[in-house]
Write an enzyme that holds these catalytic residues in place. Structure first.
Site, PDB file in Angstrom:
ATOM      1  CG  MET A 116      -2.047  -1.301   1.323  1.00  8.74           C
ATOM      2  SD  MET A 116      -3.545  -0.929   2.032  1.00  8.74           S
ATOM      3  CE  MET A 116      -3.010  -0.640   3.685  1.00  8.74           C
TER       4      MET A 116
ATOM      5  CG  HIS B 289       7.031  -1.874   2.547  1.00  7.01           C
ATOM      6  ND1 HIS B 289       6.663  -0.638   3.300  1.00  7.01           N
ATOM      7  CD2 HIS B 289       5.687  -2.312   2.220  1.00  7.01           C
ATOM      8  CE1 HIS B 289       5.471  -0.414   3.803  1.00  7.01           C
ATOM      9  NE2 HIS B 289       4.774  -1.538   3.092  1.00  7.01           N
TER      10      HIS B 289
ATOM     11  CG  ASP C 227       0.117  -7.208   7.719  1.00  5.36           C
ATOM     12  OD1 ASP C 227      -0.409  -6.615   8.509  1.00  5.36           O
ATOM     13  OD2 ASP C 227       1.203  -6.656   6.732  1.00  5.36           O
TER      14      ASP C 227
END
Lengths: 275, 275
Positions: free
Chosen positions: A26, A33, A146
């Site tokens: 996102m 990331h 996550d």
């Protein structure tokens, strides 16, 4: 590095490459990331990163509108580590009409974070399936931070026989243990100082399990109470098996997951333990 | 022609071919299927047909167990028209564990046949998505006889950006008008003689619409009553627009759809009309 804003641009780019690895994000990229992207680079010669804040996975009253959108800075970071393309569509490009067909995940999607974010994992699974169809990667990388999302994506790929290998990347942490997250940017200095406590409580449970403690309910309660005392609102602290079912006395590998809020900022984290 | 029974065999076959066209079926092939397959042959050099009676799309009390399974005869027909491969997995091969993730279609899936077969189109969409991921065709052919199914597959492919072109094949009919269907084999001689009446009623409505009649409710009722008088149990006779919404006075292209039962055999059909 190409920045692709439309599906047509993506298709034109895609046909020029054979095997592609894919990291959906996102945006508002941090070292977490970038670690996933470096992992992707190890697995396929060509790497594409998507940057898309997916409205389907945000509920009413959640932080969709304030979620940070930092495409220019993200592109600079991605260019520096040498990826091949960014796919950064607008909402209108990815959903030219409101989505009508959804991936419905199993009951797992309604537990843990799903219990506090109704429809969240349906929105995640749906956009990931769509991005997979658009990008057609050979491998795709998701972060273990996550973990419930990772589990659901793995399950979806398995159940639909999607021809993509899912690779899991480790959680990257600040030196004080806080898991890197775009939402950390919402924290005030005071909240930022408190934030590592979530990870600390999870690692306390990890240690206790490794020391032979099996009173899961008590361990969960102790961790929750410690956080509440510091001013957190705790969504859950949960000791599960690796499939994210509640752990039982036969469990020998545990996932310890937590979600808790400091004012309006919701943080999640997890650690693993093995007997 | 290869007969592939496992996913591993399918993958091994698939990598040897570039562009593939695909016709998913439940087997018991008749001239309607063969017409779809010939259409597929016109669109891609390599054609694969799947034969799989999908338990997910049958409800309790439906004809899953008695649905005809005639692989040997099907293979002979397919070999005669020169296709490249059949994918005929067992239920255990396609669903090594019970499916947990489903495609949930929009409200359209709960109207018309969906109102009488709860969960049917979810089961269809789910297996088709899975077969698409397994076969990875460039084009796939579906029959217009199952027009609601065709509409749902088209919508799913569009919403998930599945990189497959859906081609629709015309309904093939017996000389008396009855749409070819595997379920016609369940009809007794008496029922078979009555069966063309469904199509006749749909074409009567078609003619009336083309003649300017717009009292949809009355047209539907007349057709239902005519069938009921002959001993049919009518699930629905519906005048819709081409998106399968109920037609209104602005509609200028209609789909006229019907589903009705002769004893335990449920037949469906549809025709189009344009003003």
């Amino acid at each position: 590095m190409k920045i692709l804003h439309t599906v047509a641009e993506l298709h034109a780019w895609r046909v020029q490459h054979d095997q592609v690895s894919f990291v959906p994000t996102m945006g508002n990229l941090h070292e977490g990331h970038l670690a996933l992207i470096k992992l992707a680079q190890q697995h396929a010669p060509t790497v594409i990163v998507s940057i898309f804040v997916n409205p389907l996975q945000f509920g009413a009253g959640e932080d969709y509108t304030r979620y940070p959108r930092t495409l220019e800075a993200d592109a600079a970071k991605l260019s520096a580590i040498g990826i091949d393309a960014i796919f950064a569509p607008s909402v209108e490009e990815l959903y030219p009409q409101p989505q009508r067909y959804f991936i419905t995940p199993p009951a797992l999607a309604n537990t843990l974070c799903g219990a506090y974010r109704p429809g969240h994992f349906e929105g995640v699974a749906t956009v990931v399936m769509k991005l997979f169809q658009l990008v057609q990667p050979t491998i795709a990388v998701f972060g273990k931070k996550d973990y419930q999302q990772l589990t659901i994506i793995r399950g979806m790929v398995e159940d639909f026989a999607v021809p993509i290998t899912i690779i899991a990347g480790e959680t990257i942490r600040a030196t004080d243990g806080l898991a890197l997250s775009s939402r950390n940017g919402f924290l005030s200095p005071t909240e930022r100082a408190l934030a590592p406590a979530l990870y600390q409580q999870l690692t306390r449970i990890q240690q206790a399990l490794q020391d032979g403690e099996r009173d899961y309910a008590q361990l969960q309660l102790n961790a929750s109470n410690a956080l509440i005392k510091q001013g957190w609102q705790v969504d859950y602290i949960a000791i599960c098996d690796t499939q994210l079912n509640p752990a039982n006395l036969e469990t020998s590998s545990w996932m310890i997951l937590g979600a808790a809020r400091l004012e309006t900022t919701r943080l999640i984290d997890n650690v693993m333990a093995t007997s």
